[in-house]
Structures are given as C-alpha cells and as structure tokens.
Design a protein around this motif. Sequence first.
Motif, PDB file in Angstrom:
ATOM      1  N   CYS A 196       0.854  -1.173   0.000  1.00  0.00           N
ATOM      2  CA  CYS A 196       0.000   0.000   0.000  1.00  0.00           C
ATOM      3  C   CYS A 196       0.896   1.230   0.000  1.00  0.00           C
ATOM      4  N   SER A 197       0.683   2.154  -0.922  1.00  0.00           N
ATOM      5  CA  SER A 197       1.418   3.416  -0.863  1.00  0.00           C
ATOM      6  C   SER A 197       0.405   4.542  -0.721  1.00  0.00           C
ATOM      7  N   LEU A 198       0.622   5.332   0.320  1.00  0.00           N
ATOM      8  CA  LEU A 198      -0.327   6.391   0.645  1.00  0.00           C
ATOM      9  C   LEU A 198      -0.037   7.654  -0.138  1.00  0.00           C
ATOM     10  N   CYS A 199      -1.063   8.518  -0.189  1.00  0.00           N
ATOM     11  CA  CYS A 199      -0.966   9.776  -0.913  1.00  0.00           C
ATOM     12  C   CYS A 199      -1.353  10.899   0.045  1.00  0.00           C
ATOM     13  N   ALA A 200      -0.691  12.047  -0.115  1.00  0.00           N
ATOM     14  CA  ALA A 200      -1.035  13.207   0.722  1.00  0.00           C
ATOM     15  C   ALA A 200      -2.459  13.668   0.450  1.00  0.00           C
ATOM     16  N   GLU A 201      -3.029  13.269  -0.677  1.00  0.00           N
ATOM     17  CA  GLU A 201      -4.402  13.647  -1.024  1.00  0.00           C
ATOM     18  C   GLU A 201      -5.445  12.654  -0.507  1.00  0.00           C
ATOM     19  N   HIS A 202      -5.032  11.533   0.090  1.00  0.00           N
ATOM     20  CA  HIS A 202      -6.016  10.678   0.764  1.00  0.00           C
ATOM     21  C   HIS A 202      -6.544  11.452   1.968  1.00  0.00           C
ATOM     22  N   SER A 203      -7.865  11.527   2.083  1.00  0.00           N
ATOM     23  CA  SER A 203      -8.424  12.226   3.249  1.00  0.00           C
ATOM     24  C   SER A 203      -8.426  11.271   4.440  1.00  0.00           C
ATOM     25  N   GLU A 204      -8.598  11.855   5.628  1.00  0.00           N
ATOM     26  CA  GLU A 204      -8.715  11.046   6.850  1.00  0.00           C
ATOM     27  C   GLU A 204      -9.835  10.011   6.694  1.00  0.00           C
ATOM     28  N   GLU A 205     -10.971  10.462   6.127  1.00  0.00           N
ATOM     29  CA  GLU A 205     -12.130   9.569   5.969  1.00  0.00           C
ATOM     30  C   GLU A 205     -11.802   8.427   5.009  1.00  0.00           C
ATOM     31  N   GLU A 206     -11.044   8.749   3.954  1.00  0.00           N
ATOM     32  CA  GLU A 206     -10.678   7.710   2.991  1.00  0.00           C
ATOM     33  C   GLU A 206      -9.837   6.619   3.665  1.00  0.00           C
ATOM     34  N   VAL A 207      -8.927   7.033   4.538  1.00  0.00           N
ATOM     35  CA  VAL A 207      -8.100   6.043   5.230  1.00  0.00           C
ATOM     36  C   VAL A 207      -8.968   5.137   6.093  1.00  0.00           C
ATOM     37  N   GLU A 208      -9.996   5.708   6.735  1.00  0.00           N
ATOM     38  CA  GLU A 208     -10.922   4.886   7.530  1.00  0.00           C
ATOM     39  C   GLU A 208     -11.702   3.923   6.624  1.00  0.00           C
ATOM     40  N   THR A 209     -12.143   4.441   5.450  1.00  0.00           N
ATOM     41  CA  THR A 209     -12.841   3.576   4.487  1.00  0.00           C
ATOM     42  C   THR A 209     -11.946   2.417   4.066  1.00  0.00           C
ATOM     43  N   ILE A 210     -10.659   2.726   3.806  1.00  0.00           N
ATOM     44  CA  ILE A 210      -9.695   1.706   3.390  1.00  0.00           C
ATOM     45  C   ILE A 210      -9.570   0.618   4.467  1.00  0.00           C
ATOM     46  N   LEU A 211      -9.506   1.042   5.720  1.00  0.00           N
ATOM     47  CA  LEU A 211      -9.373   0.064   6.814  1.00  0.00           C
ATOM     48  C   LEU A 211     -10.595  -0.853   6.874  1.00  0.00           C
ATOM     49  N   GLY A 212     -11.777  -0.283   6.626  1.00  0.00           N
ATOM     50  CA  GLY A 212     -13.002  -1.093   6.601  1.00  0.00           C
ATOM     51  C   GLY A 212     -12.952  -2.133   5.486  1.00  0.00           C
ATOM     52  N   MET A 213     -12.428  -1.713   4.326  1.00  0.00           N
ATOM     53  CA  MET A 213     -12.304  -2.637   3.188  1.00  0.00           C
ATOM     54  C   MET A 213     -11.341  -3.776   3.526  1.00  0.00           C
ATOM     55  N   PHE A 214     -10.233  -3.445   4.145  1.00  0.00           N
ATOM     56  CA  PHE A 214      -9.262  -4.473   4.541  1.00  0.00           C
ATOM     57  C   PHE A 214      -9.884  -5.451   5.539  1.00  0.00           C
ATOM     58  N   GLU A 215     -10.666  -4.928   6.453  1.00  0.00           N
ATOM     59  CA  GLU A 215     -11.274  -5.798   7.465  1.00  0.00           C
ATOM     60  C   GLU A 215     -12.224  -6.807   6.811  1.00  0.00           C
ATOM     61  N   ARG A 216     -13.105  -6.306   5.922  1.00  0.00           N
ATOM     62  CA  ARG A 216     -14.072  -7.205   5.272  1.00  0.00           C
ATOM     63  C   ARG A 216     -13.354  -8.220   4.367  1.00  0.00           C
ATOM     64  N   ALA A 217     -12.397  -7.730   3.563  1.00  0.00           N
ATOM     65  CA  ALA A 217     -11.688  -8.630   2.644  1.00  0.00           C
ATOM     66  C   ALA A 217     -10.857  -9.649   3.417  1.00  0.00           C
ATOM     67  N   GLY A 218     -10.196  -9.206   4.467  1.00  0.00           N
ATOM     68  CA  GLY A 218      -9.351 -10.101   5.274  1.00  0.00           C
ATOM     69  C   GLY A 218     -10.172 -11.207   5.918  1.00  0.00           C
ATOM     70  N   ASN A 219     -11.373 -10.851   6.401  1.00  0.00           N
ATOM     71  CA  ASN A 219     -12.256 -11.863   6.984  1.00  0.00           C
ATOM     72  C   ASN A 219     -12.755 -12.837   5.925  1.00  0.00           C
ATOM     73  N   ALA A 220     -13.135 -12.284   4.757  1.00  0.00           N
ATOM     74  CA  ALA A 220     -13.673 -13.132   3.684  1.00  0.00           C
ATOM     75  C   ALA A 220     -12.636 -14.140   3.204  1.00  0.00           C
ATOM     76  N   VAL A 221     -11.389 -13.712   3.090  1.00  0.00           N
ATOM     77  CA  VAL A 221     -10.340 -14.604   2.585  1.00  0.00           C
ATOM     78  C   VAL A 221      -9.764 -15.478   3.707  1.00  0.00           C
ATOM     79  N   GLY A 222     -10.039 -15.087   4.946  1.00  0.00           N
ATOM     80  CA  GLY A 222      -9.574 -15.894   6.078  1.00  0.00           C
ATOM     81  C   GLY A 222      -8.130 -15.631   6.466  1.00  0.00           C
ATOM     82  N   ILE A 223      -7.708 -14.374   6.323  1.00  0.00           N
ATOM     83  CA  ILE A 223      -6.335 -14.031   6.698  1.00  0.00           C
ATOM     84  C   ILE A 223      -6.286 -13.462   8.104  1.00  0.00           C
ATOM     85  N   ILE A 224      -7.374 -12.800   8.517  1.00  0.00           N
ATOM     86  CA  ILE A 224      -7.394 -12.269   9.894  1.00  0.00           C
ATOM     87  C   ILE A 224      -8.528 -12.924  10.672  1.00  0.00           C
TER      88      ILE A 224
END
Lengths: 81, 416
Positions: free
Chosen positions: B388-416
């Motif tokens: 993952c490479s971050l951008c200065a233009e990612h908003s705070e809210e976008e980073v939270e959205t990204i974390l939500g996506m990782f959580e759902r995908a990680g659970n679905a694939v069975g990594i976390i």
Amino acid sequence: MDRAETDQTIRRLIEPFNKKRVAITDATTFAGDLEFDSLTVMDFVAAIEDDFDVIISMNQQAEIETYGQLVDAVHKLQADR
Amino acid sequence: MSEGISQPDKPETLEGDSRDLFSKFDDLIAMREGLLATGQEDPFNLVMEKVLSPTRAICNGRDTILLGTYNYMGMTFDPDVVEAGKQALDDFGSGTTGSRVLNGTYQGHKECEDALREFYAMDHAMVFSTGYQANLGIISTIAGKGDYIVLDIDSHASIWDGCAMGKAEVVPFKHNDLEAMEKRLRRIPEGAGKLVVLEGVYSMLGDIAPLKEMVAVAKKYGAMVLVDEAHSMGFIGEHGRGVCEQAGVIDDVDFIIGTFSKSVGTVGGFCVSNHPKFEIMRLVCRPYVFTASLPPSVVATAATSIRKLMRGSNKRAHLWENSKRLHGGLKDLGFQLGTEEPQSAIVAVIMPDLEKGAAMWEALLKEGLYVNLARPPATPANMTLLRCSLCAEHSEEEVETILGMFERAGNAVGII
C-alpha cells in the motif's frame, strides 16, 4: 592451508544448508543436487566469506556450479591473498 | 518470393527436440494459467479506464480508491503542473525526437535541472528519460571492470542491471546489515575503486536504511556512495530531500538518484551530485546519450512539480498522519506488516502465500480498493506482499474507508 583442508572447512560450513543430507562429491551441483535458492546461496556464501576472510563476488559465483569448483575457487582466493 | 498464404516458404520442421527459446518461460506460463483458471482476476493486467484524481480511478469498470500508485504527494492533477504541461505542448510540441547531447535539450530540460539543483542544494543535476535509466546509466558508467560495488541484497532491479552492465565486481550484503557491509568493504583489495549503493526507502517492505551509520562506514573505507531516494523524495527529510537528509549525511553522499514517477507525478529520472567532474557523465553515460530525451510537456510538469514540492511541508505532515493511521489500523486488525512502525509512505501487508495474496488482492479490488500485489522473485525472502502506498491527497475519511475494506476482505479470505 592445502586444498584438502579447504575442502574439510567448506564441508563443515555447508552442513546446516544441506537440508536433504545429500552426499557431497566434487561433482555435486548447488542449483540441481542441493536445490539452493538465491537466499540460501547468499547465506552460504557469507558463511564461507566470513570463515576464510575472502570475497566471492557475484561475478565469481556465476562461474561456480559444482562443489568441486567452489573448493578450487576458495583455495585459489586464499592462495592469492 | 512467397506464393504461400497459410504456409511459410521454408517448411517448419524443427530438428531434434522441440524446445525453442521460449521454453525457459514454460514454468511461469503454467503458473499464470493455473492462477487465472481458478477465476482469479489478473493482478498484472488491470486497466484504468478513467482517472478521477490522484486517489480515485475507474478500474475494470469499478470506482476504486488508489492505494498502490506511489503518487505520494498527489501532484498528478495539480492545476499548476497540468497547466505547465499544456503550455509546453503548445510552445514546444509533443516530443524532442533527439538525444540530450544532440537536438534533445530544450529550455525545459535546463529548467528542470535547475529546479533539481535548487531542490537538493547541489551543484549538478542530470535528467534521464526514466528512473531505471538513471540507475542503469550512472552505476554502469562510474563502476567498471576491476572496480567493486558493495550493495544491499534487496536493491531494485535497475541497480542490479546497472551493476551487470558495468562489469564491476558485485558484492551484495544482507539487507540493512551494517556489519555485513563493513566486512565486505574491508576485504576489497587495496587500490580497487569502490562504490557503495544504498536505497533510502526499500520499496518492498517500506523500511528505511540506517544511512547515518552506513554512509560513515563507506567513507571510512574510501568508497563513493550512491543513494537511491526514489521513494522518499518530497516526503522524508526537512526539505523532502530524502532519508539521507533526515539522517544528516546528505553532504557525504556522492550521488543521489531519483525519479519523477513517484512524488513528482510524471515520468523521468535524475542524478544530483557535487562531484567537480560530474558534467562529463553527459558524454560518457550510454543510457543518457543513446535515447531520446523527455518530451517538453513532461519536463515542464516535472519542473513545476519539483518547485511546488519545495514548499510542501503541510502535505508532508498530512501524509505522515495517513501512513501512521493506516499502519496502526492494519496492525490492530491483525494483519502482519513489513515493519513494526511506519517508516515511510509504504505499508506492506505480508500474505501467507501467493494464492491467498491473489485472493485478497481481488477481494480488495471488488471492495473498490487498488493495492500492488508483489510476489517472488521481486520480493525479499520469497514473500507475497500487498503493498500500500499512501498519498497526501487521501483524506482522513478515505483512510478509515480503506481500513473497513481491509477488514471485510481479510475476513472473507480468512487471513485475519
């Protein structure tokens, strides 16, 4: 140190990397017989370099395919020092 | 003279066994086919149909947050940068059709090199057509047969290729291992030329090099030092000059290599140096001489972007906040990361294997998130990584959205 002594030392150094306990002769190949991947090669070369206090550059490594060639190369590197 | 339509003039009978020059790729072809046969979306064939901003695009038909583009400072849609490019297109045309040393040096190339000299406060700057060519050219030209190059084993392909092209003796050491580096320098025969090649940020795991100590050791053994700061420019160090600035050793570094394809937001590469004889490189460096120079619009966007990055401290601060939040959030979710603490704008998520990694990559893409899938042999220790490479233009809210996506995908694939 003569070639036989160099051979003895390298035999000792290769042991932890020889996971499948392959019987080693001068004709044993690193990639084929011993199945060394690039990471194993790096660690094994570092072990030899540290023990003999020599450099085996990547260029030299590219010329070495068998155990016998390695012993010859290290023996020569020592003699040249 | 051919009369045949569906048959060649010379009969196609292969003598001996049927292997041809492409046989060496058979294993890779089989591995790819195996992966794609499972219905997996091809991680190496993504198409961006529309790019909406530095952080969003339509990828394979989906509105997607970009988290794997190295567009650290978000300069690709900066209005001043885009305007400079348009103006240069109008004034100078679409391309130079020539080498820098013949008809390919325009006013814009000089202005771009002026901007780099100012950015780094160095005497010389040389612009190459890509970052790859900058490493290839400088390393192969300064270290030739009989010289020694001591380099980190996790170095970028452009560094390895530069070493091979120059025919110097190549001596790698274990990643970021100061003691291993010193031992190799000590063993180099007296009188041989020595070059130490390091990177500020290593792009696979996003970790930084201990440059303060390493540069000091290199100098102790009389070696020249080249540092590739591709992934730190514009972001790390007080003026964004990179890890060598942050470590306080920039004056002891002989060459800094960089790229326009990350923080600067276009394409191209460069080398800056204070070496008094540096300008001779323009005549002897083959990857500089034997290729066409960058188009006028590209050097105009680069120069404008570099000058804006000099005043980018607020953006730098926000990018650090993003990096820290993403790193901390992923760690809390239970993902295994490439570094204990965030060290750069790259956060590498370690996958258990290629199959799980590819499945996770696809699950994230379907959530609307693009990250880089990195796999052996490009990765250290044969790891599969989601970079993952971050951008200065990612908003705070976008980073939270990204974390939500990782959580759902990680659970679905069975990594976390």
